[in-house]
Write a protein that holds these residues in place. Structure first.
Motif, PDB file in Angstrom:
ATOM      1  N   ASP A 167      32.089  20.926  -7.923  1.00  0.00           N
ATOM      2  CA  ASP A 167      31.198  20.569  -6.807  1.00  0.00           C
ATOM      3  C   ASP A 167      30.266  21.731  -6.485  1.00  0.00           C
ATOM      4  O   ASP A 167      29.076  21.536  -6.239  1.00  0.00           O
ATOM      5  N   ILE A 168      30.814  22.941  -6.482  1.00  0.00           N
ATOM      6  CA  ILE A 168      30.010  24.125  -6.172  1.00  0.00           C
ATOM      7  C   ILE A 168      28.910  24.303  -7.215  1.00  0.00           C
ATOM      8  O   ILE A 168      27.767  24.621  -6.888  1.00  0.00           O
ATOM      9  N   ALA A 169      29.230  24.063  -8.488  1.00  0.00           N
ATOM     10  CA  ALA A 169      28.220  24.179  -9.554  1.00  0.00           C
ATOM     11  C   ALA A 169      27.121  23.130  -9.367  1.00  0.00           C
ATOM     12  O   ALA A 169      25.933  23.421  -9.562  1.00  0.00           O
ATOM     13  N   ARG A 170      27.475  21.901  -8.960  1.00  0.00           N
ATOM     14  CA  ARG A 170      26.477  20.855  -8.723  1.00  0.00           C
ATOM     15  C   ARG A 170      25.555  21.233  -7.572  1.00  0.00           C
ATOM     16  O   ARG A 170      24.337  21.052  -7.651  1.00  0.00           O
ATOM     17  N   ILE A 171      26.140  21.755  -6.493  1.00  0.00           N
ATOM     18  CA  ILE A 171      25.328  22.141  -5.338  1.00  0.00           C
ATOM     19  C   ILE A 171      24.428  23.317  -5.701  1.00  0.00           C
ATOM     20  O   ILE A 171      23.253  23.358  -5.329  1.00  0.00           O
ATOM     21  N   ASP A 172      24.963  24.282  -6.449  1.00  0.00           N
ATOM     22  CA  ASP A 172      24.190  25.454  -6.864  1.00  0.00           C
ATOM     23  C   ASP A 172      22.983  25.043  -7.696  1.00  0.00           C
ATOM     24  O   ASP A 172      21.895  25.585  -7.551  1.00  0.00           O
ATOM     25  N   ALA A 173      23.155  24.040  -8.562  1.00  0.00           N
ATOM     26  CA  ALA A 173      22.061  23.596  -9.427  1.00  0.00           C
ATOM     27  C   ALA A 173      21.018  22.791  -8.656  1.00  0.00           C
ATOM     28  O   ALA A 173      19.829  22.864  -8.968  1.00  0.00           O
ATOM     29  N   ALA A 174      21.450  22.033  -7.635  1.00  0.00           N
ATOM     30  CA  ALA A 174      20.526  21.128  -6.962  1.00  0.00           C
ATOM     31  C   ALA A 174      19.925  21.692  -5.679  1.00  0.00           C
ATOM     32  O   ALA A 174      18.916  21.190  -5.214  1.00  0.00           O
ATOM     33  N   MET A 175      20.526  22.732  -5.122  1.00  0.00           N
ATOM     34  CA  MET A 175      20.085  23.235  -3.821  1.00  0.00           C
ATOM     35  C   MET A 175      19.861  24.742  -3.880  1.00  0.00           C
ATOM     36  O   MET A 175      20.359  25.406  -4.791  1.00  0.00           O
ATOM     37  N   PRO A 176      19.160  25.313  -2.895  1.00  0.00           N
ATOM     38  CA  PRO A 176      18.835  26.746  -2.955  1.00  0.00           C
ATOM     39  C   PRO A 176      19.941  27.646  -2.422  1.00  0.00           C
ATOM     40  O   PRO A 176      19.681  28.622  -1.742  1.00  0.00           O
ATOM     41  N   PHE A 177      21.204  27.317  -2.722  1.00  0.00           N
ATOM     42  CA  PHE A 177      22.331  28.141  -2.284  1.00  0.00           C
ATOM     43  C   PHE A 177      23.055  28.656  -3.519  1.00  0.00           C
ATOM     44  O   PHE A 177      23.202  27.945  -4.503  1.00  0.00           O
ATOM     45  N   SER A 178      23.540  29.887  -3.446  1.00  0.00           N
ATOM     46  CA  SER A 178      24.258  30.454  -4.595  1.00  0.00           C
ATOM     47  C   SER A 178      25.724  30.037  -4.548  1.00  0.00           C
ATOM     48  O   SER A 178      26.258  29.668  -3.504  1.00  0.00           O
ATOM     49  N   ALA A 179      26.378  30.120  -5.697  1.00  0.00           N
ATOM     50  CA  ALA A 179      27.786  29.752  -5.788  1.00  0.00           C
ATOM     51  C   ALA A 179      28.634  30.651  -4.897  1.00  0.00           C
ATOM     52  O   ALA A 179      29.602  30.187  -4.277  1.00  0.00           O
ATOM     53  N   ASP A 180      28.294  31.931  -4.812  1.00  0.00           N
ATOM     54  CA  ASP A 180      29.064  32.853  -3.963  1.00  0.00           C
ATOM     55  C   ASP A 180      28.963  32.451  -2.501  1.00  0.00           C
ATOM     56  O   ASP A 180      29.949  32.505  -1.762  1.00  0.00           O
ATOM     57  N   GLN A 181      27.778  32.050  -2.045  1.00  0.00           N
ATOM     58  CA  GLN A 181      27.602  31.595  -0.665  1.00  0.00           C
ATOM     59  C   GLN A 181      28.492  30.390  -0.385  1.00  0.00           C
ATOM     60  O   GLN A 181      29.173  30.328   0.630  1.00  0.00           O
ATOM     61  N   ILE A 182      28.475  29.426  -1.295  1.00  0.00           N
ATOM     62  CA  ILE A 182      29.216  28.186  -1.092  1.00  0.00           C
ATOM     63  C   ILE A 182      30.720  28.458  -1.088  1.00  0.00           C
ATOM     64  O   ILE A 182      31.463  27.877  -0.294  1.00  0.00           O
ATOM     65  N   LYS A 183      31.190  29.366  -1.957  1.00  0.00           N
ATOM     66  CA  LYS A 183      32.615  29.716  -1.962  1.00  0.00           C
ATOM     67  C   LYS A 183      33.018  30.364  -0.641  1.00  0.00           C
ATOM     68  O   LYS A 183      34.101  30.106  -0.118  1.00  0.00           O
ATOM     69  N   ASP A 184      32.137  31.188  -0.088  1.00  0.00           N
ATOM     70  CA  ASP A 184      32.407  31.806   1.209  1.00  0.00           C
ATOM     71  C   ASP A 184      32.479  30.732   2.294  1.00  0.00           C
ATOM     72  O   ASP A 184      33.361  30.759   3.159  1.00  0.00           O
ATOM     73  N   TRP A 185      31.569  29.761   2.258  1.00  0.00           N
ATOM     74  CA  TRP A 185      31.603  28.668   3.225  1.00  0.00           C
ATOM     75  C   TRP A 185      32.900  27.884   3.095  1.00  0.00           C
ATOM     76  O   TRP A 185      33.465  27.440   4.091  1.00  0.00           O
ATOM     77  N   ARG A 186      33.361  27.678   1.856  1.00  0.00           N
ATOM     78  CA  ARG A 186      34.594  26.919   1.629  1.00  0.00           C
ATOM     79  C   ARG A 186      35.781  27.607   2.298  1.00  0.00           C
ATOM     80  O   ARG A 186      36.593  26.960   2.946  1.00  0.00           O
ATOM     81  N   GLU A 187      35.866  28.939   2.153  1.00  0.00           N
ATOM     82  CA  GLU A 187      36.986  29.677   2.776  1.00  0.00           C
ATOM     83  C   GLU A 187      36.921  29.590   4.300  1.00  0.00           C
ATOM     84  O   GLU A 187      37.942  29.414   4.956  1.00  0.00           O
ATOM     85  N   GLN A 188      35.720  29.702   4.874  1.00  0.00           N
ATOM     86  CA  GLN A 188      35.579  29.590   6.325  1.00  0.00           C
ATOM     87  C   GLN A 188      35.910  28.173   6.797  1.00  0.00           C
ATOM     88  O   GLN A 188      36.546  27.992   7.846  1.00  0.00           O
ATOM     89  N   ALA A 189      35.496  27.174   6.031  1.00  0.00           N
ATOM     90  CA  ALA A 189      35.741  25.789   6.419  1.00  0.00           C
ATOM     91  C   ALA A 189      37.226  25.445   6.379  1.00  0.00           C
ATOM     92  O   ALA A 189      37.704  24.637   7.174  1.00  0.00           O
TER      93      ALA A 189
END
Length: 194
Positions: A167-189
């Motif tokens: 999922d993180i790879a799909r979001i990284d490819a389609a949106m202007p967010f990096s994989a590291d950012q999204i992983k950080d959001w996942r831990e906070q969520a």
């Protein structure tokens, strides 16, 4: 025969069937794009140079894919100040294959495809039923990013906490967010979803 074209403020030396990466252009894979700013074309002593562009010359290319370049890291450190800053940047780019180099006002053999009529983008995820969470609570997600995530069907902490690496790879490819950012959001969520 080669040609020198200008696009995105840069110059490229190209020949037929060359595959190059250039600054982002509008278009989908398979579309034909035209470069009208030709600075030079020819071969050897018979090369023709423009002032600044060659009249009647054009280069056509087929869009192969849209993507993003590798991350460029900008690291700044000031000595004896205990100060450092690290930032990353991924530039949007388009990969094209040069189809033809046309001179003397010749017309391309393939025409650019017409723009699709009101194409609706399919969201990456299906938004769950119920009240959405305020994603701005997650550090790193502002109002604009929250709106972009909502457009893609991401509305709850539980969704963000359940992201897989795919999922993180799909979001990284389609949106202007990096994989590291999204992983950080996942831990906070994960903490907020409890």
């Amino acid at each position: 025969m080669f040609a020198v074209i200008k696009t995105g403020g840069k110059q490229y030396r190209v020949a037929a069937n060359d595959v190059i990466k250039i600054d982002k252009l509008d278009g989908n894979a398979g579309d034909i794009v035209e470069f009208g700013q030709v600075l030079a074309f020819g071969e050897g002593d018979s090369a023709t140079f423009g002032v600044p562009f060659v009249e009647g010359a054009m280069v056509t290319a087929e869009v192969l894919k849209q993507g993003r370049a590798a991350t460029v890291i900008a690291f700044k450190k000031r000595r004896r100040q205990n100060s450092r800053r690290k930032r990353g940047q991924r530039q949007h780019e388009t990969t094209v294959r040069i189809a033809e180099i046309l001179t003397g006002g010749a017309k391309p053999s393939k025409q650019a495809k017409a723009a699709p009529q009101a194409a609706t983008a399919v969201p990456l995820f299906t938004a769950p039923a119920g009240e959405p969470d305020d994603l701005v609570v997650i550090k790193g997600i502002g109002p604009v990013a929250a709106g972009q995530l909502k457009e893609q069907g991401i509305t709850t902490f539980a969704q963000v906490a359940a992201f897989t690496d795919e999922d993180i790879a799909r979001i990284d490819a389609a949106m202007p967010f990096s994989a590291d950012q999204i992983k950080d959001w996942r831990e906070q969520a994960k903490e907020l979803a409890k």
